[in-house]
Design a protein around this motif. Structure first.
Motif, short mmCIF file in Angstrom:
data_model
loop_
_atom_site.label_atom_id
_atom_site.label_comp_id
_atom_site.label_asym_id
_atom_site.label_seq_id
_atom_site.Cartn_x
_atom_site.Cartn_y
_atom_site.Cartn_z
N VAL A 82 0.85 -1.18 0.00
CA VAL A 82 0.00 0.00 0.00
C VAL A 82 0.89 1.23 0.00
O VAL A 82 1.82 1.33 0.79
CB VAL A 82 -0.91 0.02 1.26
N ARG A 83 0.61 2.15 -0.88
CA ARG A 83 1.37 3.40 -0.89
C ARG A 83 0.73 4.39 0.06
O ARG A 83 -0.48 4.60 0.03
CB ARG A 83 1.40 4.01 -2.29
N VAL A 84 1.55 4.98 0.88
CA VAL A 84 1.07 5.96 1.83
C VAL A 84 1.64 7.31 1.44
O VAL A 84 2.85 7.47 1.33
CB VAL A 84 1.51 5.60 3.27
N GLU A 85 0.75 8.26 1.23
CA GLU A 85 1.21 9.60 0.89
C GLU A 85 1.44 10.36 2.19
O GLU A 85 0.57 10.44 3.04
CB GLU A 85 0.16 10.31 0.04
N THR A 86 2.63 10.89 2.32
CA THR A 86 2.95 11.64 3.53
C THR A 86 2.60 13.11 3.31
O THR A 86 2.64 13.62 2.19
CB THR A 86 4.43 11.51 3.88
N GLU A 87 2.29 13.74 4.39
CA GLU A 87 1.97 15.17 4.32
C GLU A 87 3.26 15.96 4.15
O GLU A 87 4.35 15.46 4.38
CB GLU A 87 1.25 15.60 5.59
N LYS A 88 3.10 17.22 3.80
CA LYS A 88 4.27 18.06 3.66
C LYS A 88 4.93 18.22 5.02
O LYS A 88 4.33 17.98 6.06
CB LYS A 88 3.86 19.43 3.12
#
Length: 78
Positions: free
Chosen positions: A35-41
């Motif tokens: 699963v790809r997890v998008e990190t916040e800025k």
């Protein structure tokens, strides 16, 4: 004597058959999914500072305001 040997062999064969027929637990199959997890800025600098640093900055601002007011009261020396 033959009967004893045949009877012993029959009992041993029967015992091994009963013991080997036990239910063996099946191995659980583990499914792994990627699963790809998008990190916040990145967090702003202010949020990374500790509470003491933020409090010290607020106090510094207030002190600087008071110093500026005193300088205004005294006036320009030129």
């Amino acid at each position: 004597m033959k009967r004893v040997i045949y009877l012993t062999a029959l009992i041993l064969t029967g015992a091994t058959t009963l013991i080997s027929c036990r239910d063996t637990p099946e191995k659980e199959t583990v499914i792994v999914k990627e699963v790809r997890v998008e990190t916040e800025k990145a967090e702003p600098v202010e949020e990374r500072k500790g509470i003491l640093e933020r409090t010290a900055e607020k106090v510094d601002k207030e002190v600087n305001k008071e110093i500026d007011e005193e300088i205004e009261k005294i006036g320009d020396d030129n």
